[in-house]
Design a protein around this motif. Structure first.
Motif, PDB file in Angstrom:
ATOM      1  N   GLU A   9     -11.131  -6.415   0.373  1.00 16.74           N
ATOM      2  CA  GLU A   9     -12.329  -6.521   1.215  1.00 16.74           C
ATOM      3  C   GLU A   9     -13.467  -5.693   0.625  1.00 16.74           C
ATOM      4  OE1 GLU A   9     -13.575  -6.103   5.933  1.00 16.74           O
ATOM      5  OE2 GLU A   9     -11.739  -5.160   5.189  1.00 16.74           O
ATOM      6  N   GLY A  10     -13.123  -4.518   0.075  1.00 14.01           N
ATOM      7  CA  GLY A  10     -14.142  -3.672  -0.542  1.00 14.01           C
ATOM      8  C   GLY A  10     -14.821  -4.348  -1.718  1.00 14.01           C
ATOM      9  N   ALA A  17       0.809  -1.216   0.000  1.00 12.65           N
ATOM     10  CA  ALA A  17       0.000   0.000   0.000  1.00 12.65           C
ATOM     11  C   ALA A  17       0.842   1.266   0.000  1.00 12.65           C
ATOM     12  CB  ALA A  17      -0.934  -0.009   1.214  1.00 12.65           C
ATOM     13  N   ALA A  65      -3.620  -3.020  -1.077  1.00 13.14           N
ATOM     14  CA  ALA A  65      -3.919  -3.178   0.347  1.00 13.14           C
ATOM     15  C   ALA A  65      -5.089  -4.138   0.481  1.00 13.14           C
ATOM     16  CB  ALA A  65      -4.260  -1.834   0.977  1.00 13.14           C
ATOM     17  N   GLU A  66      -5.096  -4.910   1.547  1.00  9.57           N
ATOM     18  CA  GLU A  66      -6.179  -5.886   1.739  1.00  9.57           C
ATOM     19  C   GLU A  66      -7.542  -5.210   1.831  1.00  9.57           C
ATOM     20  OE1 GLU A  66      -6.176  -9.198   4.273  1.00  9.57           O
ATOM     21  OE2 GLU A  66      -4.036  -9.613   4.057  1.00  9.57           O
ATOM     22  N   GLU A  67      -7.545  -3.944   2.288  1.00  6.27           N
ATOM     23  CA  GLU A  67      -8.815  -3.239   2.404  1.00  6.27           C
ATOM     24  C   GLU A  67      -9.505  -3.106   1.048  1.00  6.27           C
ATOM     25  OE1 GLU A  67      -6.335  -2.362   5.864  1.00  6.27           O
ATOM     26  OE2 GLU A  67      -5.967  -2.244   3.704  1.00  6.27           O
ATOM     27  N   ARG A  68      -8.700  -2.979  -0.023  1.00  2.97           N
ATOM     28  CA  ARG A  68      -9.306  -2.901  -1.354  1.00  2.97           C
ATOM     29  C   ARG A  68      -9.975  -4.220  -1.719  1.00  2.97           C
ATOM     30  NH1 ARG A  68      -7.601   1.341  -4.822  1.00  2.97           N
ATOM     31  NH2 ARG A  68      -9.081   0.440  -6.281  1.00  2.97           N
ATOM     32  N   TYR A 127     -11.678 -13.619   1.306  1.00  7.59           N
ATOM     33  CA  TYR A 127     -12.600 -12.731   0.602  1.00  7.59           C
ATOM     34  C   TYR A 127     -13.182 -13.321  -0.677  1.00  7.59           C
ATOM     35  CZ  TYR A 127      -9.998  -9.521   3.616  1.00  7.59           C
ATOM     36  OH  TYR A 127      -9.410  -8.917   4.691  1.00  7.59           O
ATOM     37  N   ARG A 173     -14.996  -7.585  -2.063  1.00  4.79           N
ATOM     38  CA  ARG A 173     -15.827  -8.662  -1.489  1.00  4.79           C
ATOM     39  C   ARG A 173     -17.225  -8.117  -1.203  1.00  4.79           C
ATOM     40  NH1 ARG A 173     -15.567 -10.731   3.806  1.00  4.79           N
ATOM     41  NH2 ARG A 173     -15.672  -8.537   4.394  1.00  4.79           N
ATOM     42  N   ASN A 174     -17.276  -6.877  -0.718  1.00  4.38           N
ATOM     43  CA  ASN A 174     -18.568  -6.244  -0.470  1.00  4.38           C
ATOM     44  C   ASN A 174     -19.335  -6.042  -1.775  1.00  4.38           C
ATOM     45  OD1 ASN A 174     -17.794  -6.147   2.198  1.00  4.38           O
ATOM     46  ND2 ASN A 174     -17.139  -4.005   2.119  1.00  4.38           N
ATOM     47  N   THR A 212     -10.251  -6.796  -7.862  1.00  5.17           N
ATOM     48  CA  THR A 212      -9.366  -5.783  -7.290  1.00  5.17           C
ATOM     49  C   THR A 212      -8.174  -5.549  -8.202  1.00  5.17           C
ATOM     50  OG1 THR A 212      -9.971  -6.460  -5.041  1.00  5.17           O
ATOM     51  CG2 THR A 212      -7.962  -5.158  -5.286  1.00  5.17           C
TER      52      THR A 212
END
Length: 932
Positions: free
Chosen positions: A618-619, A569, A613-616, A591, A621-622, A599
């Motif tokens: 996860e996003g 990131a 970044a893993e947050e992307r 995810y 996945r949403n 992603t």
């Protein structure tokens, strides 16, 4: 019949393996050699057989799979050719480490047994990366899986080697090469990584032989190699030295004198002292200088980068010096030489100096220039057609910016050293008659082994074989039976193997059966697209172009898409030591595979490294969950009659969503044609999340309330038609989720994999519906802003007022009245703004649309005003920051055009919001009681 319902939540693990097995069993990925269909071919960059899936593999193969699935759905005869690379040095290292752990070695096993051991390892562990690619959803034609050392490819390698040798394009000679003293093998120039390092610059006195009081000062970063010097060079026009050319100097620490030569190529008289030592056996520039001046080559290092006592004696090094440094590695010998020079008053100065050290790309050991007999490809005759193919457009590099890099490197290309001193790989098809080459084949006991130990080894492994450069090889497709010169039958095959990249360079045509003219070769060659990373543009891509043109007369591929590198990131390179590695297998577990694929595609912008970044993940996945929940909503309302009449007879919402879907189909298809995976992903996300789920599904709800009404039937038809289409549009990016959901809605065919990819339909276009939606969106968004400012609960029914500048907008609002009330959660009175109540009404205006919200109940207007002012200030600051970037020439000259467009669009939206907030602030102040 009632429709099948989905589980409440999407569980990727329960879906992915099941559908992949289904696709494999049905043979959906298998290509046909039927030439009536237009082919589309990609050859996979073969991962190392030692490999395990990393995030770079995940990016590369996700992009390839998107292309293959897209073209397959377009009706093309798609072949994605899979395979693995034997990875010579890497694989040999893996197996040697195993042997070391067992207390043995490859020498103990012998060459044949060791190679069998590597084959055994491959059979047991070499398929790991293939299984992981399947886990990623790769739709390769696994029936055609190849390996760079399988029988067919080995035949192709031998054929190419022999043909090039017959044409004089492969030769053997003693040259200075890059040598890894740990891997004990030659390396090509591009297998050497250069790294800046802190070192020293030594200034050493070289005294004239006939006038010891006259001294030249020679600067070097490698004082230990002076023992192999054979001359000192000066510029022939340098007034300080030109009178000395032809004289001799005494070489420090030796019993030799060496000449002073004039060399305008090697010496820059403005740099340093203007006098340069020449060590032809240990420096590439010096080697060339030695050739120009006919200087001898005196190698003083052995194959392990140690000071070789035999070489030192041959170089007439003083005995005391030999005893001080023999068998020391370079970094150990250097301080010893420094001390000896200091003791004898021959060291003028030593200063700190930064230098670029070449290191082995595999083990990071410092590489030594090493004089050795090696096999080379004469590369210039092969490079010229490869340059022409890119210049005339037969091959496109994408992004185009890499074209100049490619052309520059190819124009300055050097002969390719293709021999490696290891056992695992394609052994060079050259044999030596032992009788004719008795004086050029040297066999010595393995270093460090006692005679008894050597005797215990298999016969073929007891000795280290050195074949001198003047040996006469027989290059043949099969082992000769009799020597054409003497009739003898005792042959030694060259022990070296070919550089791994030699067999990889043949990959696009050798995997299709060349040199045989197979149906596969006739159908799928030239291939269509190559997807690869920048790091192997010269290792692999350039060499494939050269070999493809040479042996097939055609380019190996039309397009080369070069993707960026994946970093963390913060933009740092991922490494285990930094602890910043994102493991694709782990994130797929958490995810889902589709979230990772989407992603990576969404971040694959040309020329920009991916900061992952893993947050992307996860996003996205949403995002998958959003699609899942949309499917559940649709399936809950699917039962009942459906009316499939003309689109013109359907509701405004239905006409609008089909028009937006049509726009998205056109945009995504254009982006994929241009290899803009990031844009395609963004277009899909924007349409599905915002337009389809956030707006259309809400707009559709009122029509579905009366299940038996004609309007409900038309809406059900639109829901299914639009949703099934968007699933097909999304499938190449998120194959598992789309297959699972597609199977639950009414469809034709057995799998989404083989369904047609959506294409634009002009009948779906509705500019009128889109103009109406723009009015609706403006009004509803404005109302939502007002509700938030007034802290109204989402479910609170509010009295609302609406007006518009211009009759057309007002008429559209009237036509959409029921939708406005449904989405705004209130009663909406559409009247001229002058007729609105003069009391507590918060008036908001934006883009010609005005909305009024009745201020009801206990509302803290002071708090609302403060919130509004804070938001207004933040908007202005953000707009100012972005405008500052846009006003900076360095940013606008380097940023991609789409990034500049995104920034300008963001400024436009912020300015629009600021006008809305300013209007709100004025209205609020008018409602607040005057302060005393």
């Amino acid at each position: 019949m009632a429709s099948r319902q989905l589980e409440k939540t999407y569980e990727p693990k329960q879906v992915e393996e099941r559908w992949y097995r289904f696709w494999i069993d049905r043979g959906y990925f298998h290509a046909s050699t039927d030439r009536s269909q237009t082919p589309y071919t990609i050859v996979i960059p073969p991962p190392n057989v030692t490999g395990s899936l990393h995030v770079g593999h995940a990016l590369n193969n996700s992009l390839q799979d998107i292309l293959i699935r897209w073209r397959r759905m377009q009706g093309r005869n798609t072949l994605w050719m899979p395979g693995t690379d034997h990875a010579g040095i890497a694989t040999q290292n893996v197996v040697e480490r195993q042997l070391m752990a067992e207390g043995t070695s490859r020498e103990t096993l012998g060459r044949d047994a060791f190679i069998q051991r590597v084959w055994d390892w491959k059979a047991q562990s070499g398929g790991t990366i293939i299984q992981q690619l399947k886990r990623l959803g790769a739709s390769c034609d696994w029936d055609r899986l190849r390996f760079t050392m399988d029988e067919g490819l080995s035949l192709a390698v031998r054929e190419v080697f022999v043909r090039l040798h017959e044409e004089g394009l492969i030769y053997r000679g003693e040259r200075l090469i890059n040598w890894c003293p740990r891997c004990l093998t030659a390396l090509s120039d591009i297998e050497v990584e250069h790294e800046e390092s802190a070192g020293k610059l030594y200034h050493i006195y070289y005294r004239l032989a006939d006038d010891p009081q006259t001294k030249l000062i020679v600067a070097t970063t490698r004082p230990e190699t002076l023992l192999g010097d054979t001359a000192v060079a000066v510029h022939p026009d340098d007034p300080r030295y030109k009178h000395l050319i032809g004289k001799q100097v005494r070489l420090p620490l030796t019993q030799r004198t060496i000449p002073i030569v004039g060399d305008p190529i090697l010496v820059d008289r403005e740099f340093g002292t203007g006098a340069v030592k020449i060590t032809p056996a240990h420096d590439f520039n010096d080697f060339e200088a030695g050739e120009r001046h006919g200087l001898p080559r005196l190698p003083i290092l052995d194959h392990q980068a140690r000071l070789d006592p035999v070489g030192l004696r041959a170089a007439a090094v003083e005995q005391a010096v030999i005893e001080a440094v023999e068998l020391l590695r370079v970094n150990q010998a250097r301080p010893k030489i420094e001390a000896l020079l200091q003791e004898r008053g021959l060291l003028a100065t030593v200063e700190a100096h930064k230098m670029a050290l070449g290191k082995c790309y595999r083990c990071k050991t410092v590489v030594e220039p090493y004089l050795s007999p090696q096999w080379f490809v004469m590369i210039k005759p092969l490079a010229e057609p490869a340059i022409q193919a890119v210049e005339d457009g037969r091959i496109r590099l994408i992004p185009e910016a890499w074209t100049n890099n490619y052309l520059g490197w190819m124009r300055d290309i050097k002969d390719w050293c293709i021999s490696r001193q290891i056992w695992w790989g394609h052994q060079i098809p050259a044999w030596y008659c032992r009788s004719c080459n008795a004086d050029t084949i040297l066999e010595t006991a393995h270093e460090g082994m006692a005679t008894t130990e050597a005797q215990a080894l298999p016969k073929a492994s007891r000795q280290r074989v050195t074949i001198l450069s003047n040996a006469k090889p027989l290059v043949m497709r099969t082992q000769p039976t009799n020597c054409p010169a003497c009739g003898g039958s005792n042959f030694l095959q060259d022990p070296d193997v070919l550089d791994t990249w030699f067999s990889s360079a043949l990959w696009p045509f050798s995997t299709l059966g060349w040199p045989e003219q197979t149906p596969e070769l006739k159908t799928f060659y030239p291939t269509s697209t190559l997807v690869t990373g920048l790091d192997i543009l010269f290792f692999w891509v350039a060499r494939m172009i050269m070999m493809g043109l040479k042996f097939t007369g055609q380019v190996p591929f039309r397009d080369v898409y070069i993707h960026a590198l994946v970093r963390d990131a913060e933009g740092q390179k991922m490494s285990k030591s930094k602890g910043n590695v994102i493991d694709p297998l782990s994130v797929m577990d958490r995810y889902g595979t589709d979230a990772l694929r989407f992603t990576l595609a969404s971040m694959a912008s040309p020329g920009r490294d991916i900061k992952l970044a893993e947050e992307r993940i996860e996003g996205y996945r949403n995002f998958a969950n959003k699609i899942w929940n949309a499917a559940r909503f649709i399936l809950m309302h699917i039962d009942g009659p459906r009316a499939s009449g003309p689109l013109a007879d359907r509701s405004f919402a239905d006409r609008w969503i089909m028009s937006r879907l049509n726009h998205t189909i056109r945009a995504v298809s254009t982006s994929l044609e241009q290899y803009r995976f990031d844009q395609a992903a963004s277009q899909l996300y924007q349409f599905i999340w915002h337009e389809y789920c956030d707006w259309y599904l809400e707009l559709a709800k009122p029509s579905l309330q009366d299940k038996e009404s004609p309007e409900a039937g038309r809406t059900r038809q639109t829901l299914l038609e639009s949703f099934e289409t968007l699933l097909r549009l999304l499938h190449p990016f998120m194959p598992f989720l789309t297959e699972e959901v597609w199977q639950t809605v009414p469809h034709e065919g057995d799998s989404i994999v083989t369904q047609p990819y959506p294409s634009p339909n002009p009948d779906w276009e509705s500019k009128d519906a889109e103009a109406s939606f723009a009015c609706l969106e403006q009004f509803v968004t404005t109302v939502r802003t007002g509700r938030a400012l007034l802290n109204y609960q989402p479910g609170k029914k509010v009295t609302l007022y609406g007006a518009a500048v211009g009759g057309e907008h007002f008429a559209r609002l009237r036509h959409l009245h029921a939708y406005l009330e449904h989405l705004s959660r209130g009663t909406v009175q559409l009247t001229a703004i002058e007729t609105w109540p003069t009391g507590k009404v918060l008036r908001l205006a934006s883009e010609g649309i005005s909305a009024g919200l009745a201020v009801e109940g206990e509302v803290d207007l002071e708090s609302v005003l403060q919130k509004l002012q804070k938001q207004h200030q933040e908007n202005r600051q953000e707009a100012k920051r972005i405008e500052g970037k846009l006003g900076h020439a360095e940013f606008t000259s380097k940023a991609p055009s789409e990034v500049i467009h995104e920034h300008r669009e963001r400024v436009r939206i912020l300015e629009q919001e600021s006008r809305l907030l300013a209007s709100s602030e004025t209205q609020l102040r008018a409602m607040m009681p005057a302060k005393d």
